[in-house]
Design an enzyme around this catalytic site. Structure first.
Site, PDB file in Angstrom:
ATOM      1  N   ASP A  77      66.843  13.119 -67.585  1.00  0.00           N
ATOM      2  CA  ASP A  77      66.492  11.716 -67.284  1.00  0.00           C
ATOM      3  C   ASP A  77      66.962  11.208 -66.079  1.00  0.00           C
ATOM      4  O   ASP A  77      67.594  11.854 -65.300  1.00  0.00           O
ATOM      5  CB  ASP A  77      67.085  10.797 -68.448  1.00  0.00           C
ATOM      6  CG  ASP A  77      68.571  10.900 -68.316  1.00  0.00           C
ATOM      7  OD1 ASP A  77      69.075  12.065 -68.227  1.00  0.00           O
ATOM      8  OD2 ASP A  77      69.208   9.818 -68.443  1.00  0.00           O
ATOM      9  N   GLU A 131      71.603  10.766 -69.944  1.00  0.00           N
ATOM     10  CA  GLU A 131      72.933  10.901 -69.275  1.00  0.00           C
ATOM     11  C   GLU A 131      73.082   9.636 -68.486  1.00  0.00           C
ATOM     12  O   GLU A 131      74.319   9.265 -68.169  1.00  0.00           O
ATOM     13  CB  GLU A 131      72.860  11.969 -68.147  1.00  0.00           C
ATOM     14  CG  GLU A 131      74.273  12.328 -67.405  1.00  0.00           C
ATOM     15  CD  GLU A 131      74.383  11.399 -66.459  1.00  0.00           C
ATOM     16  OE1 GLU A 131      75.826  11.333 -66.021  1.00  0.00           O
ATOM     17  OE2 GLU A 131      73.531  10.844 -65.534  1.00  0.00           O
TER      18      GLU A 131
HETATM   19 ZN   LIG Z   1      73.236  12.499 -62.565  1.00  0.00          ZN
END
Ligand SMILES: [Zn+2]
Length: 358
Positions: A77, A131
């Site tokens: 992401d 994340e």
């Molecule tokens: Zn990162």
């Protein structure tokens, strides 16, 4: 979001070109499915890999019976796009959302996955989602909780941006609230009250005169810090306040446990009411482990301490020493002009390849 790039990922592209392809495949946190699909399909095309999928997390491994197993991991992401797609190249720099954090690292891991058919260590490649958002959504956290066997390894390399320098471990972080109380009164008759904001002075003095520790672990110097990050107090313009709350953040070296860190902060604020509100453990660099030593030698021997908190701590919690090592420049992560050096992408891949084939 459906894929704007239905053509399959070509893992034979060079690292820079593959990074550009990944960057042009938008995958803001929560919208990783199309990219995870593409990564899974690309990896399944390689018979030397066993590929597993859990949610939008893709794990591929070799099973050659080697003495050591190493994880190479990266998140799929990115933070929200800031008018910085599609990607473009200017000189040695590739610009675009995710170039640094961390599709360049993902591209290197994908290239190695596709081409290292006989590595000297067994490899587990982990590509995960979410994340950049709240910790409870983190795909690596979901794998650690629900599929821990997939992550089993002797050493892990998280390919977060580190300018192609090894960043060992990570510091822990603890937040706490120091609460000062007093007696509320009309400010015209202040002698009837006891001002809680004034009582904050001593707590703030302790912070201002605090001498943070520096400590060397596995040859890396960690610098701690204890700071006020917020203060709340006050009732109205004519009221002596009866409460003031100072929020403090302690960033501590990874040789301290949660209990040690809390004990230390409580000692600093001895005599004050203190509540711990938030805690994330650090991660030891583990550079004295055999796999890590060989890794450090192959990557040029440069290493520094990691000061922020990263997912290496999730590996550490599983008992797997872990480092950050990726081509991106952390100073440009999450920025509108985010970019990554094409030479750094090539260098990172060359060094990892040397470590995994020598
Ligand atoms: Zn990162």
């Amino acid at each position: 979001m459906s894929s704007p790039n239905p053509t399959p990922l070509d893992l034979t592209l060079d690292g820079g070109a593959l990074t550009a392809r990944l960057v042009d495949f938008p995958s803001v946190s929560g919208d990783e499915q199309a990219l995870a699909d593409a990564v899974e399909v690309a990896l399944r095309g390689h018979p030397h890999l066993t590929v597993d999928r859990y949610g939008n997390n893709v794990v591929a491994r070799t099973d050659l019976g080697r003495a050591e197993r190493v994880v190479l991991a990266g998140h799929l992401d990115t933070v929200p796009i800031a008018d910085n797609l599609p990607s473009y190249v200017e000189g040695d720099l590739l610009y675009g959302c995710g170039t640094s954090d961390m599709k360049s690292g993902v591209a290197v891991a994908l290239r190695l996955a596709a081409t290292l058919t006989e590595p000297n260590r067994d490899l587990t490649y982990v590509f995960y989602d979410c994340e950049e958002v709240e910790a409870h959504r983190n795909g690596l956290g979901h794998l650690a909780r629900d599929r821990p066997a997939w992550l089993a390894a002797d050493f892990a390399v998280l390919m977060e941006p580190s300018e192609a320098t090894v960043e060992g471990g990570c510091q822990g972080t603890l937040r706490a609230q120091v609460r000062l109380t007093g007696v509320r009164a009309h400010s015209a008759r202040s002698w009837l009250g006891d001002n809680a904001i004034h009582r904050a002075a001593e707590a703030l003095t302790r912070l201002a005169t605090y001498e943070p520790r520096r400590v060397e672990i596995d040859g890396l110097e960690y610098r701690e810090g204890l700071n006020a990050v917020r203060i709340d107090g006050g009732v109205a313009g004519n009221v002596i306040p009866d409460e003031c709350v100072i929020t403090v953040n302690f960033r501590f070296a990874p040789d301290r446990s949660e209990a040690d860190a809390e004990k230390h902060v409580r000692e600093v604020f001895d005599g004050f009411e203190l509540t711990v509100t938030d805690f994330a453990p650090g991660a030891l660099p583990g550079l004295s482990q055999p796999a890590a030593k060989a890794f450090l030698a192959a990557t040029g021997g440069r290493a520094r301490a990691k000061f922020g908190w990263t997912d290496v701590a999730r590996f550490s919690a599983l008992g797997i020493p872990a480092v950050n090592y990726g081509p991106g420049d952390p100073n440009f992560a999450h920025k509108r002009d985010e970019h990554c050096s094409l030479a750094a992408i090539a260098e990172t891949e060359d060094r990892l390849r040397a470590w995994l084939t020598s």
